[in-house]
Design a protein around this motif. Structure first.
Motif, PDB file in Angstrom:
ATOM      1  N   GLY A  70       0.522  -0.739   0.387  1.00 55.75           N
ATOM      2  CA  GLY A  70       0.152   0.078  -0.545  1.00 55.75           C
ATOM      3  C   GLY A  70       1.037   1.655  -0.415  1.00 55.75           C
ATOM      4  N   GLU A  71       1.879   0.927   0.322  1.00 54.30           N
ATOM      5  CA  GLU A  71       3.175   2.441   0.727  1.00 54.30           C
ATOM      6  C   GLU A  71       4.369   2.836  -0.292  1.00 54.30           C
ATOM      7  N   ARG A  72       4.342   1.022  -1.010  1.00 51.02           N
ATOM      8  CA  ARG A  72       5.511   1.522  -2.167  1.00 51.02           C
ATOM      9  C   ARG A  72       4.681   1.362  -3.284  1.00 51.02           C
ATOM     10  N   PHE A  73       5.214   2.599  -4.038  1.00 51.74           N
ATOM     11  CA  PHE A  73       4.411   2.305  -5.438  1.00 51.74           C
ATOM     12  C   PHE A  73       5.535   1.310  -6.096  1.00 51.74           C
ATOM     13  N   GLY A  74       5.779   0.718  -6.524  1.00 56.46           N
ATOM     14  CA  GLY A  74       6.551  -0.253  -7.660  1.00 56.46           C
ATOM     15  C   GLY A  74       6.168  -1.656  -8.154  1.00 56.46           C
ATOM     16  N   THR A  75       6.628  -2.627  -8.473  1.00 56.34           N
ATOM     17  CA  THR A  75       6.068  -3.811  -8.438  1.00 56.34           C
ATOM     18  C   THR A  75       5.326  -4.814  -7.708  1.00 56.34           C
ATOM     19  N   ASP A  76       4.090  -5.043  -7.815  1.00 54.05           N
ATOM     20  CA  ASP A  76       3.627  -5.810  -7.467  1.00 54.05           C
ATOM     21  C   ASP A  76       4.192  -7.445  -7.479  1.00 54.05           C
ATOM     22  N   PRO A  77       4.660  -8.190  -6.414  1.00 53.70           N
ATOM     23  CA  PRO A  77       5.078  -9.166  -6.550  1.00 53.70           C
ATOM     24  C   PRO A  77       4.251 -10.488  -7.668  1.00 53.70           C
ATOM     25  N   VAL A  78       2.837 -10.365  -7.502  1.00 52.75           N
ATOM     26  CA  VAL A  78       1.886 -10.831  -8.012  1.00 52.75           C
ATOM     27  C   VAL A  78       2.322 -11.068  -9.447  1.00 52.75           C
ATOM     28  N   SER A  79       1.844  -9.758 -10.237  1.00 52.30           N
ATOM     29  CA  SER A  79       2.561  -9.495 -11.203  1.00 52.30           C
ATOM     30  C   SER A  79       3.894 -10.035 -12.188  1.00 52.30           C
ATOM     31  N   LEU A  80       4.573 -10.487 -11.253  1.00 53.47           N
ATOM     32  CA  LEU A  80       5.903 -11.117 -11.524  1.00 53.47           C
ATOM     33  C   LEU A  80       5.733 -12.875 -11.311  1.00 53.47           C
ATOM     34  N   LEU A  81       4.698 -13.073 -11.251  1.00 54.41           N
ATOM     35  CA  LEU A  81       4.310 -14.982 -11.055  1.00 54.41           C
ATOM     36  C   LEU A  81       3.840 -14.424 -13.043  1.00 54.41           C
ATOM     37  N   SER A  82       4.610 -15.955 -13.193  1.00 57.37           N
ATOM     38  CA  SER A  82       3.825 -16.550 -14.492  1.00 57.37           C
ATOM     39  C   SER A  82       2.380 -16.702 -14.630  1.00 57.37           C
ATOM     40  N   THR A  83       1.637 -16.801 -15.582  1.00 64.22           N
ATOM     41  CA  THR A  83       0.552 -17.522 -16.368  1.00 64.22           C
ATOM     42  C   THR A  83       0.204 -18.662 -14.853  1.00 64.22           C
ATOM     43  N   TRP A  84       0.931 -19.296 -15.469  1.00 68.75           N
ATOM     44  CA  TRP A  84       0.641 -21.046 -14.736  1.00 68.75           C
ATOM     45  C   TRP A  84       1.093 -20.650 -13.037  1.00 68.75           C
ATOM     46  N   GLU A  85       1.977 -19.961 -12.956  1.00 72.73           N
ATOM     47  CA  GLU A  85       2.299 -19.918 -11.403  1.00 72.73           C
ATOM     48  C   GLU A  85       0.879 -19.703 -10.635  1.00 72.73           C
ATOM     49  N   LEU A  86       0.526 -18.356 -11.166  1.00 71.59           N
ATOM     50  CA  LEU A  86      -0.494 -17.820 -11.016  1.00 71.59           C
ATOM     51  C   LEU A  86      -1.575 -19.019 -10.670  1.00 71.59           C
ATOM     52  N   ALA A  87      -2.292 -19.331 -11.940  1.00 71.85           N
ATOM     53  CA  ALA A  87      -2.936 -20.389 -11.719  1.00 71.85           C
ATOM     54  C   ALA A  87      -2.430 -21.624 -10.731  1.00 71.85           C
ATOM     55  N   GLN A  88      -1.805 -22.058 -10.154  1.00 73.15           N
ATOM     56  CA  GLN A  88      -1.588 -22.567  -9.641  1.00 73.15           C
ATOM     57  C   GLN A  88      -1.741 -22.016  -8.067  1.00 73.15           C
ATOM     58  N   ILE A  89      -1.424 -20.812  -7.886  1.00 72.40           N
ATOM     59  CA  ILE A  89      -1.661 -20.398  -6.078  1.00 72.40           C
ATOM     60  C   ILE A  89      -2.500 -19.983  -5.711  1.00 72.40           C
ATOM     61  N   GLU A  90      -3.669 -19.831  -7.315  1.00 68.52           N
ATOM     62  CA  GLU A  90      -5.203 -19.601  -6.921  1.00 68.52           C
ATOM     63  C   GLU A  90      -5.854 -20.614  -7.132  1.00 68.52           C
ATOM     64  N   ARG A  91      -5.554 -21.997  -7.124  1.00 71.70           N
ATOM     65  CA  ARG A  91      -5.759 -23.529  -6.899  1.00 71.70           C
ATOM     66  C   ARG A  91      -5.059 -23.441  -5.361  1.00 71.70           C
ATOM     67  N   LEU A  92      -4.633 -23.218  -4.942  1.00 76.54           N
ATOM     68  CA  LEU A  92      -4.238 -23.299  -3.153  1.00 76.54           C
ATOM     69  C   LEU A  92      -4.826 -22.597  -2.282  1.00 76.54           C
ATOM     70  N   LEU A  93      -4.884 -21.376  -3.096  1.00 80.99           N
ATOM     71  CA  LEU A  93      -5.959 -20.559  -2.124  1.00 80.99           C
ATOM     72  C   LEU A  93      -6.944 -21.300  -2.297  1.00 80.99           C
ATOM     73  N   ALA A  94      -8.037 -21.721  -3.057  1.00 83.03           N
ATOM     74  CA  ALA A  94      -9.298 -22.110  -3.444  1.00 83.03           C
ATOM     75  C   ALA A  94      -9.964 -23.362  -2.412  1.00 83.03           C
ATOM     76  N   THR A  95      -8.308 -23.891  -2.101  1.00 80.60           N
ATOM     77  CA  THR A  95      -8.111 -25.917  -1.729  1.00 80.60           C
ATOM     78  C   THR A  95      -7.710 -26.001  -0.147  1.00 80.60           C
ATOM     79  N   THR A  96      -7.100 -24.481   0.253  1.00 79.31           N
ATOM     80  CA  THR A  96      -5.796 -25.053   1.719  1.00 79.31           C
ATOM     81  C   THR A  96      -6.144 -24.004   2.919  1.00 79.31           C
ATOM     82  N   VAL A  97      -7.793 -24.352   3.653  1.00 79.70           N
ATOM     83  CA  VAL A  97      -7.758 -23.756   4.701  1.00 79.70           C
ATOM     84  C   VAL A  97      -7.276 -24.492   5.368  1.00 79.70           C
ATOM     85  N   THR A  98      -7.135 -23.033   6.975  1.00 76.58           N
ATOM     86  CA  THR A  98      -7.217 -23.946   8.229  1.00 76.58           C
ATOM     87  C   THR A  98      -7.453 -23.379   9.221  1.00 76.58           C
ATOM     88  N   SER A  99      -8.206 -24.096  10.780  1.00 79.53           N
ATOM     89  CA  SER A  99      -8.033 -22.692  11.673  1.00 79.53           C
ATOM     90  C   SER A  99      -7.250 -22.877  12.578  1.00 79.53           C
TER      91      SER A  99
END
Length: 99
Positions: A70-99
């Motif tokens: 929020g404070e740093r202007f510049g590159t967002d780490p998410v924008s550095l992900l390849s299309t495949w890496e982004l898809a893998q992270i989104e898959r993990l976010l959808a399936t990995t929930v713990t309490s």
């Protein structure tokens, strides 16, 4: 202590996408669209639109260094992900929930 760079945060996301590090979605959902995750001691705040990862809002490394998207202007780490890496992270976010 120097702040984290976008590349350092990206590396954690990339390693999680490649199954080199465990990504755990935390149960903290302070508001819609905000997701907290842990990647082996690295705590990330992510902006998620439905099932799509949009931005990294911030990160605290295991050694206490901070990336504030929020404070740093510049590159967002998410924008550095390849299309495949982004898809893998989104898959993990959808399936990995713990309490």
């Amino acid at each position: 202590m120097p702040p984290l760079t976008a590349r350092e945060v990206y590396q954690q996301l990339r390693d999680a996408a490649l199954d080199l590090r465990a990504l755990t979605r935390l149960d903290e959902q302070p508001e819609p669209g905000l997701m907290h995750v842990d990647i082996e001691g690295w705590r990330l705040r992510l902006d998620v639109d439905g099932v799509h990862l949009r931005h990294c809002l911030g990160c605290r490394s295991a050694d206490g260094r901070v990336f504030d998207g929020g404070e740093r202007f510049g590159t967002d780490p998410v924008s550095l992900l390849s299309t495949w890496e982004l898809a893998q992270i989104e898959r993990l976010l959808a399936t990995t929930v713990t309490s």
